[in-house]
Design an enzyme around this catalytic site. Structure first.
Site, mmCIF file in Angstrom:
data_model
loop_
_atom_site.group_PDB
_atom_site.id
_atom_site.type_symbol
_atom_site.label_atom_id
_atom_site.label_comp_id
_atom_site.label_asym_id
_atom_site.label_seq_id
_atom_site.Cartn_x
_atom_site.Cartn_y
_atom_site.Cartn_z
ATOM 1 N N GLU A 224 6.091 10.359 -2.501
ATOM 2 C CA GLU A 224 5.054 9.980 -1.515
ATOM 3 C C GLU A 224 5.671 9.808 -0.117
ATOM 4 O O GLU A 224 5.407 8.833 0.585
ATOM 5 C CB GLU A 224 4.350 8.665 -1.938
ATOM 6 C CG GLU A 224 3.693 8.698 -3.299
ATOM 7 C CD GLU A 224 2.406 9.513 -3.343
ATOM 8 O OE1 GLU A 224 2.114 10.228 -2.356
ATOM 9 O OE2 GLU A 224 1.698 9.454 -4.361
ATOM 10 N N GLN A 254 -2.344 14.201 2.504
ATOM 11 C CA GLN A 254 -2.741 12.938 1.871
ATOM 12 C C GLN A 254 -2.143 11.727 2.584
ATOM 13 O O GLN A 254 -1.976 10.666 1.979
ATOM 14 C CB GLN A 254 -2.330 12.939 0.394
ATOM 15 C CG GLN A 254 -3.089 13.979 -0.428
ATOM 16 C CD GLN A 254 -2.803 13.854 -1.912
ATOM 17 O OE1 GLN A 254 -3.274 12.942 -2.579
ATOM 18 N NE2 GLN A 254 -2.029 14.783 -2.429
#
Length: 681
Positions: A224, A254
């Site tokens: 991430e 994202q």
């Protein structure tokens, strides 16, 4: 080495070509752009196994960094399966905060801390900021905490923040930040942000410590990556050094956490700071049907792109995306729940196959109401635990102190709640003395040397409190839990404290929670035949179990879009997709914020595996007034060939639409009732 040799061939054969490339690339820094559902966890787990089995890396020299404990657990399990046995001993799979804590435990002395420093949770930190601001105004306290957190995430020390302040308001906030930092040091405590800031500052200023950890951690994998803040990036960059022995895995589409300090510019910085950066794109999606992905691609194409990327899938065309207009928010909730139940009934699915996703927590209430009416089980994502309430934490501080007198945060909370004339100055002197002596705050209070550091009155009040805890501990070891707790609440006059510091109704609610907690503890003490100290030690476990993996429960998931990131569901209902809601009204005039809202919508769309229903209202009640609503601009940006609309005015009069809806609802309820009767029989 036996058992390693045959594994990599079969292991890598299960990956697609870009995934294999990402696993095998070791010639320098690597950025893996992993689209939604493209198997990023699989790539990281396989790369760890590949490094150990094929490249002779010691597991102890590898660190994989995730953003949540759940992700770390999942990663550890996957690696364990790939390694088949004990060859992963010493491997670090942890969150940024856990890795920071691990580093700090070993380097505490270099930063002027004892090794057993305390870590304040958010409630302890709030309490401290409230004391420094001399206010109980929650908004002011929260605002100050956000200020401090932003400064820490940007690696700004209090001194730098004071210098950079532009006006009196900023200057005051920076001075509070300085007092906050100094108080933490005096308490030998750190907050969550310090767990990343302090290792980064240490490595920046201490070449010896940096070299030691660079030798120790020879390869880094960061999950991430788009969610990292400036401080986290700096920590990674320092540890990776000029070799750049790392794999960063992320998705610029994202990046939805700018509001909490995430810096999507970190993707751009990687290219600047590591000129040899190699980029691999993972575009094959293993989650969603083609229609869902075409709409996701069409939507996100409206954003400015650092890297072009298009998701594709071999999972077939799939159902059309349903976009449903509702007359009002009440009707939207009713229609969504009825569609969900009808779909579940027709496909014999589970409740946990369905998720209702929304922009803000406030939108959940009306859906909860309808689900309750229909007796459908649901689970709110990120709901707070009973043990997270301030009043329960207050009582728990006393119990934690009884169980472990070295628990400094518990000592600080107990000694200041309710107030008993022991203020920040006394605690600062106590903290400084404890640090100097290398003991806990509670233990330091009994040392004769402290008496010379404090005034007679201060010392007497402090000693009185500590002797009270000692007497309570004696009683706690032999008397029933309920009796000890009643005595504690009476002795500290906790009920009076609540009514003195809160509005009557709020004080009543909080006191009722304390009574419920006390009743639960008494019952538990009798059932398990445990004293209150033994119970205090098990409460943390009870709390953990209460928050166990939510996916185990067969219930409809209600969640904000932010909390749903990283999850997936067979059937998704994306609700309240209107201008002013998604995109949020505060973002509509800011290009960068609109792009982040679009990414949020993209996250919602890509949670769906097999079906996606989007709903919006034509009017919504706000502050008791009806307001007209417009469908979100993002609906038009979806791939229109894959979208089917219902409930719009042109599809019949409002009365006709309502009648058709009511008829369908009655039919569905009759079907469900018949099904229930059959099950009971």
């Amino acid at each position: 080495m036996h058992g390693f040799l045959a594994v990599p061939v079969s292991m890598l054969s299960r990956l697609n070509p870009p995934q294999r490339e990402a696993v095998k690339y070791l010639d320098g820094p690597l950025l893996v752009l992993a689209g939604a559902g493209s198997g990023k966890t699989r790539v990281i787990a396989h790369k760890i196994a590949y490094l150990i089995q094929e490249c002779d890396f010691s597991p102890a020299s590898i660190a994989a960094i995730t953003f949540t404990n759940k992700a770390a657990r999942e990663m550890q399990e996957r690696v364990g399966l790939l390694l088949q046995g004990k060859s992963g001993r010493g491997l670090t799979v942890a969150t940024f905060h856990s890795l920071g804590l691990h580093i700090l435990r070993q380097e505490a002395q270099a930063l002027g801390y004892k090794r057993q420093f305390s870590v304040l949770d958010s409630a302890d930190s709030t309490h401290l900021v409230s004391e420094l601001l001399q206010t109980t105004d929650k908004n002011e306290i929260r605002g100050m905490q956000q200020h401090i957190s932003r400064w820490k995430n940007a690696m700004l020390t209090p001194e730098a923040a004071i210098q950079a302040s532009q006006d009196d308001v900023e200057h005051r906030a920076a001075r509070i930040y300085l007092s906050y930092r100094d108080t933490l040091r005096a308490y030998q405590a750190m907050d969550f942000d310090d767990l990343i800031l302090l290792p980064a500052l240490l490595f920046q200023d201490n070449a010896e410590a940096l070299e030691k950890w660079q030798r120790k951690l020879r390869y880094l994998l960061i999950d991430e990556y788009q969610d990292t803040n400036s401080c986290q990036y700096r920590l990674v960059r320092l540890l990776a050094g000029v070799r750049g022995a790392f794999t960063a895995v992320g998705d610029d589409d994202q990046a939805i956490y700018a509001w909490r300090g995430a810096n999507s510019d970190n993707l751009r910085l990687l290219q600047q700071d590591f000129s040899q950066l190699h980029v691999v794109k993972l575009e094959q999606n293993y989650r969603s049907t083609l229609r869902i992905l075409r709409s996701a691609n069409s939507l996100i194409a409206n954003n400015t792109k650092l890297f072009e990327k298009k998701l594709w899938s071999e999972l077939g065309l799939g159902d059309t995306i349903q976009v449903m207009a509702a007359k009002s928010d009440d009707q939207e909730a009713e229609a969504v729940v009825m569609r969900l139940l009808a779909h579940k009934f027709q496909h014999r699915g589970k409740f946990s196959d369905y998720a209702i996703l929304y922009r803000g927590n406030y939108q959940a209430r009306i859906f909860e109401q309808v689900l309750r009416n229909e007796r459908a089980p649901y689970q709110l994502s990120g709901g707070s635990s009973f043990f997270d309430r301030a009043e329960i934490k207050d009582i728990m501080a006393y119990l934690r102190l009884l169980a472990n007198s070295d628990d400094d945060p518990a000592f600080i909370r107990a000694v200041t709640t309710p107030k008993r004339g022991i203020g920040p100055q006394t605690l600062e002197k106590l903290g400084a003395y404890a640090a100097q002596r290398g003991v806990g705050l509670f233990g330091a209070a009994f040392e004769s040397g402290l008496e010379h550091q404090l005034g007679a009155k201060q010392y007497e009040t402090l000693l009185e409190f500590c002797q009270f805890i000692n007497r309570l501990e004696e009683s706690a070891r032999k008397d029933p839990a309920g009796e000890v707790l009643d005595g504690l609440l009476l002795a500290v006059a906790y009920e009076n404290y609540l009514y003195d510091s809160e509005e009557p109704r709020q004080a009543e609610t909080r006191w009722k929670n304390v009574q419920d907690f006390a009743a639960w503890l008494k019952r538990k003490g009798e059932e398990d035949e445990k004293n209150i100290i033994e119970l205090a030690q098990t409460i943390a476990l009870v709390n953990m179990l209460e928050n166990r993996d939510e996916q185990e429960v067969d219930a409809v998931r209600l969640s904000t879009l932010h909390a749903a990131k990283g999850l997936e569901y067979p059937h998704v209902f994306l609700v309240g997709v209107e201008e002013g809601v998604l995109p949020h009204k505060e973002c509509t005039d800011d290009h960068a914020k609109i792009e982040e809202e679009r990414r949020l919508m993209y996250v919602g769309v890509t949670r769906a595996q097999r079906s996606l229903t989007i709903s919006y209202c034509r009017k919504r009640k706000r502050g008791g007034e009806w307001q007209a609503c417009e469908p979100s601009r993002f609906i038009e940006e979806l791939s229109q060939e894959d979208v089917r609309y219902s409930g719009r005015e042109e599809q019949g009069s409002e009365e006709e639409v309502k009648q058709a809806g009511n008829a369908r609802l009655a039919q569905l309820k009759a079907m469900l009732k018949k099904d229930e009767t059959k099950s009971e029989a």
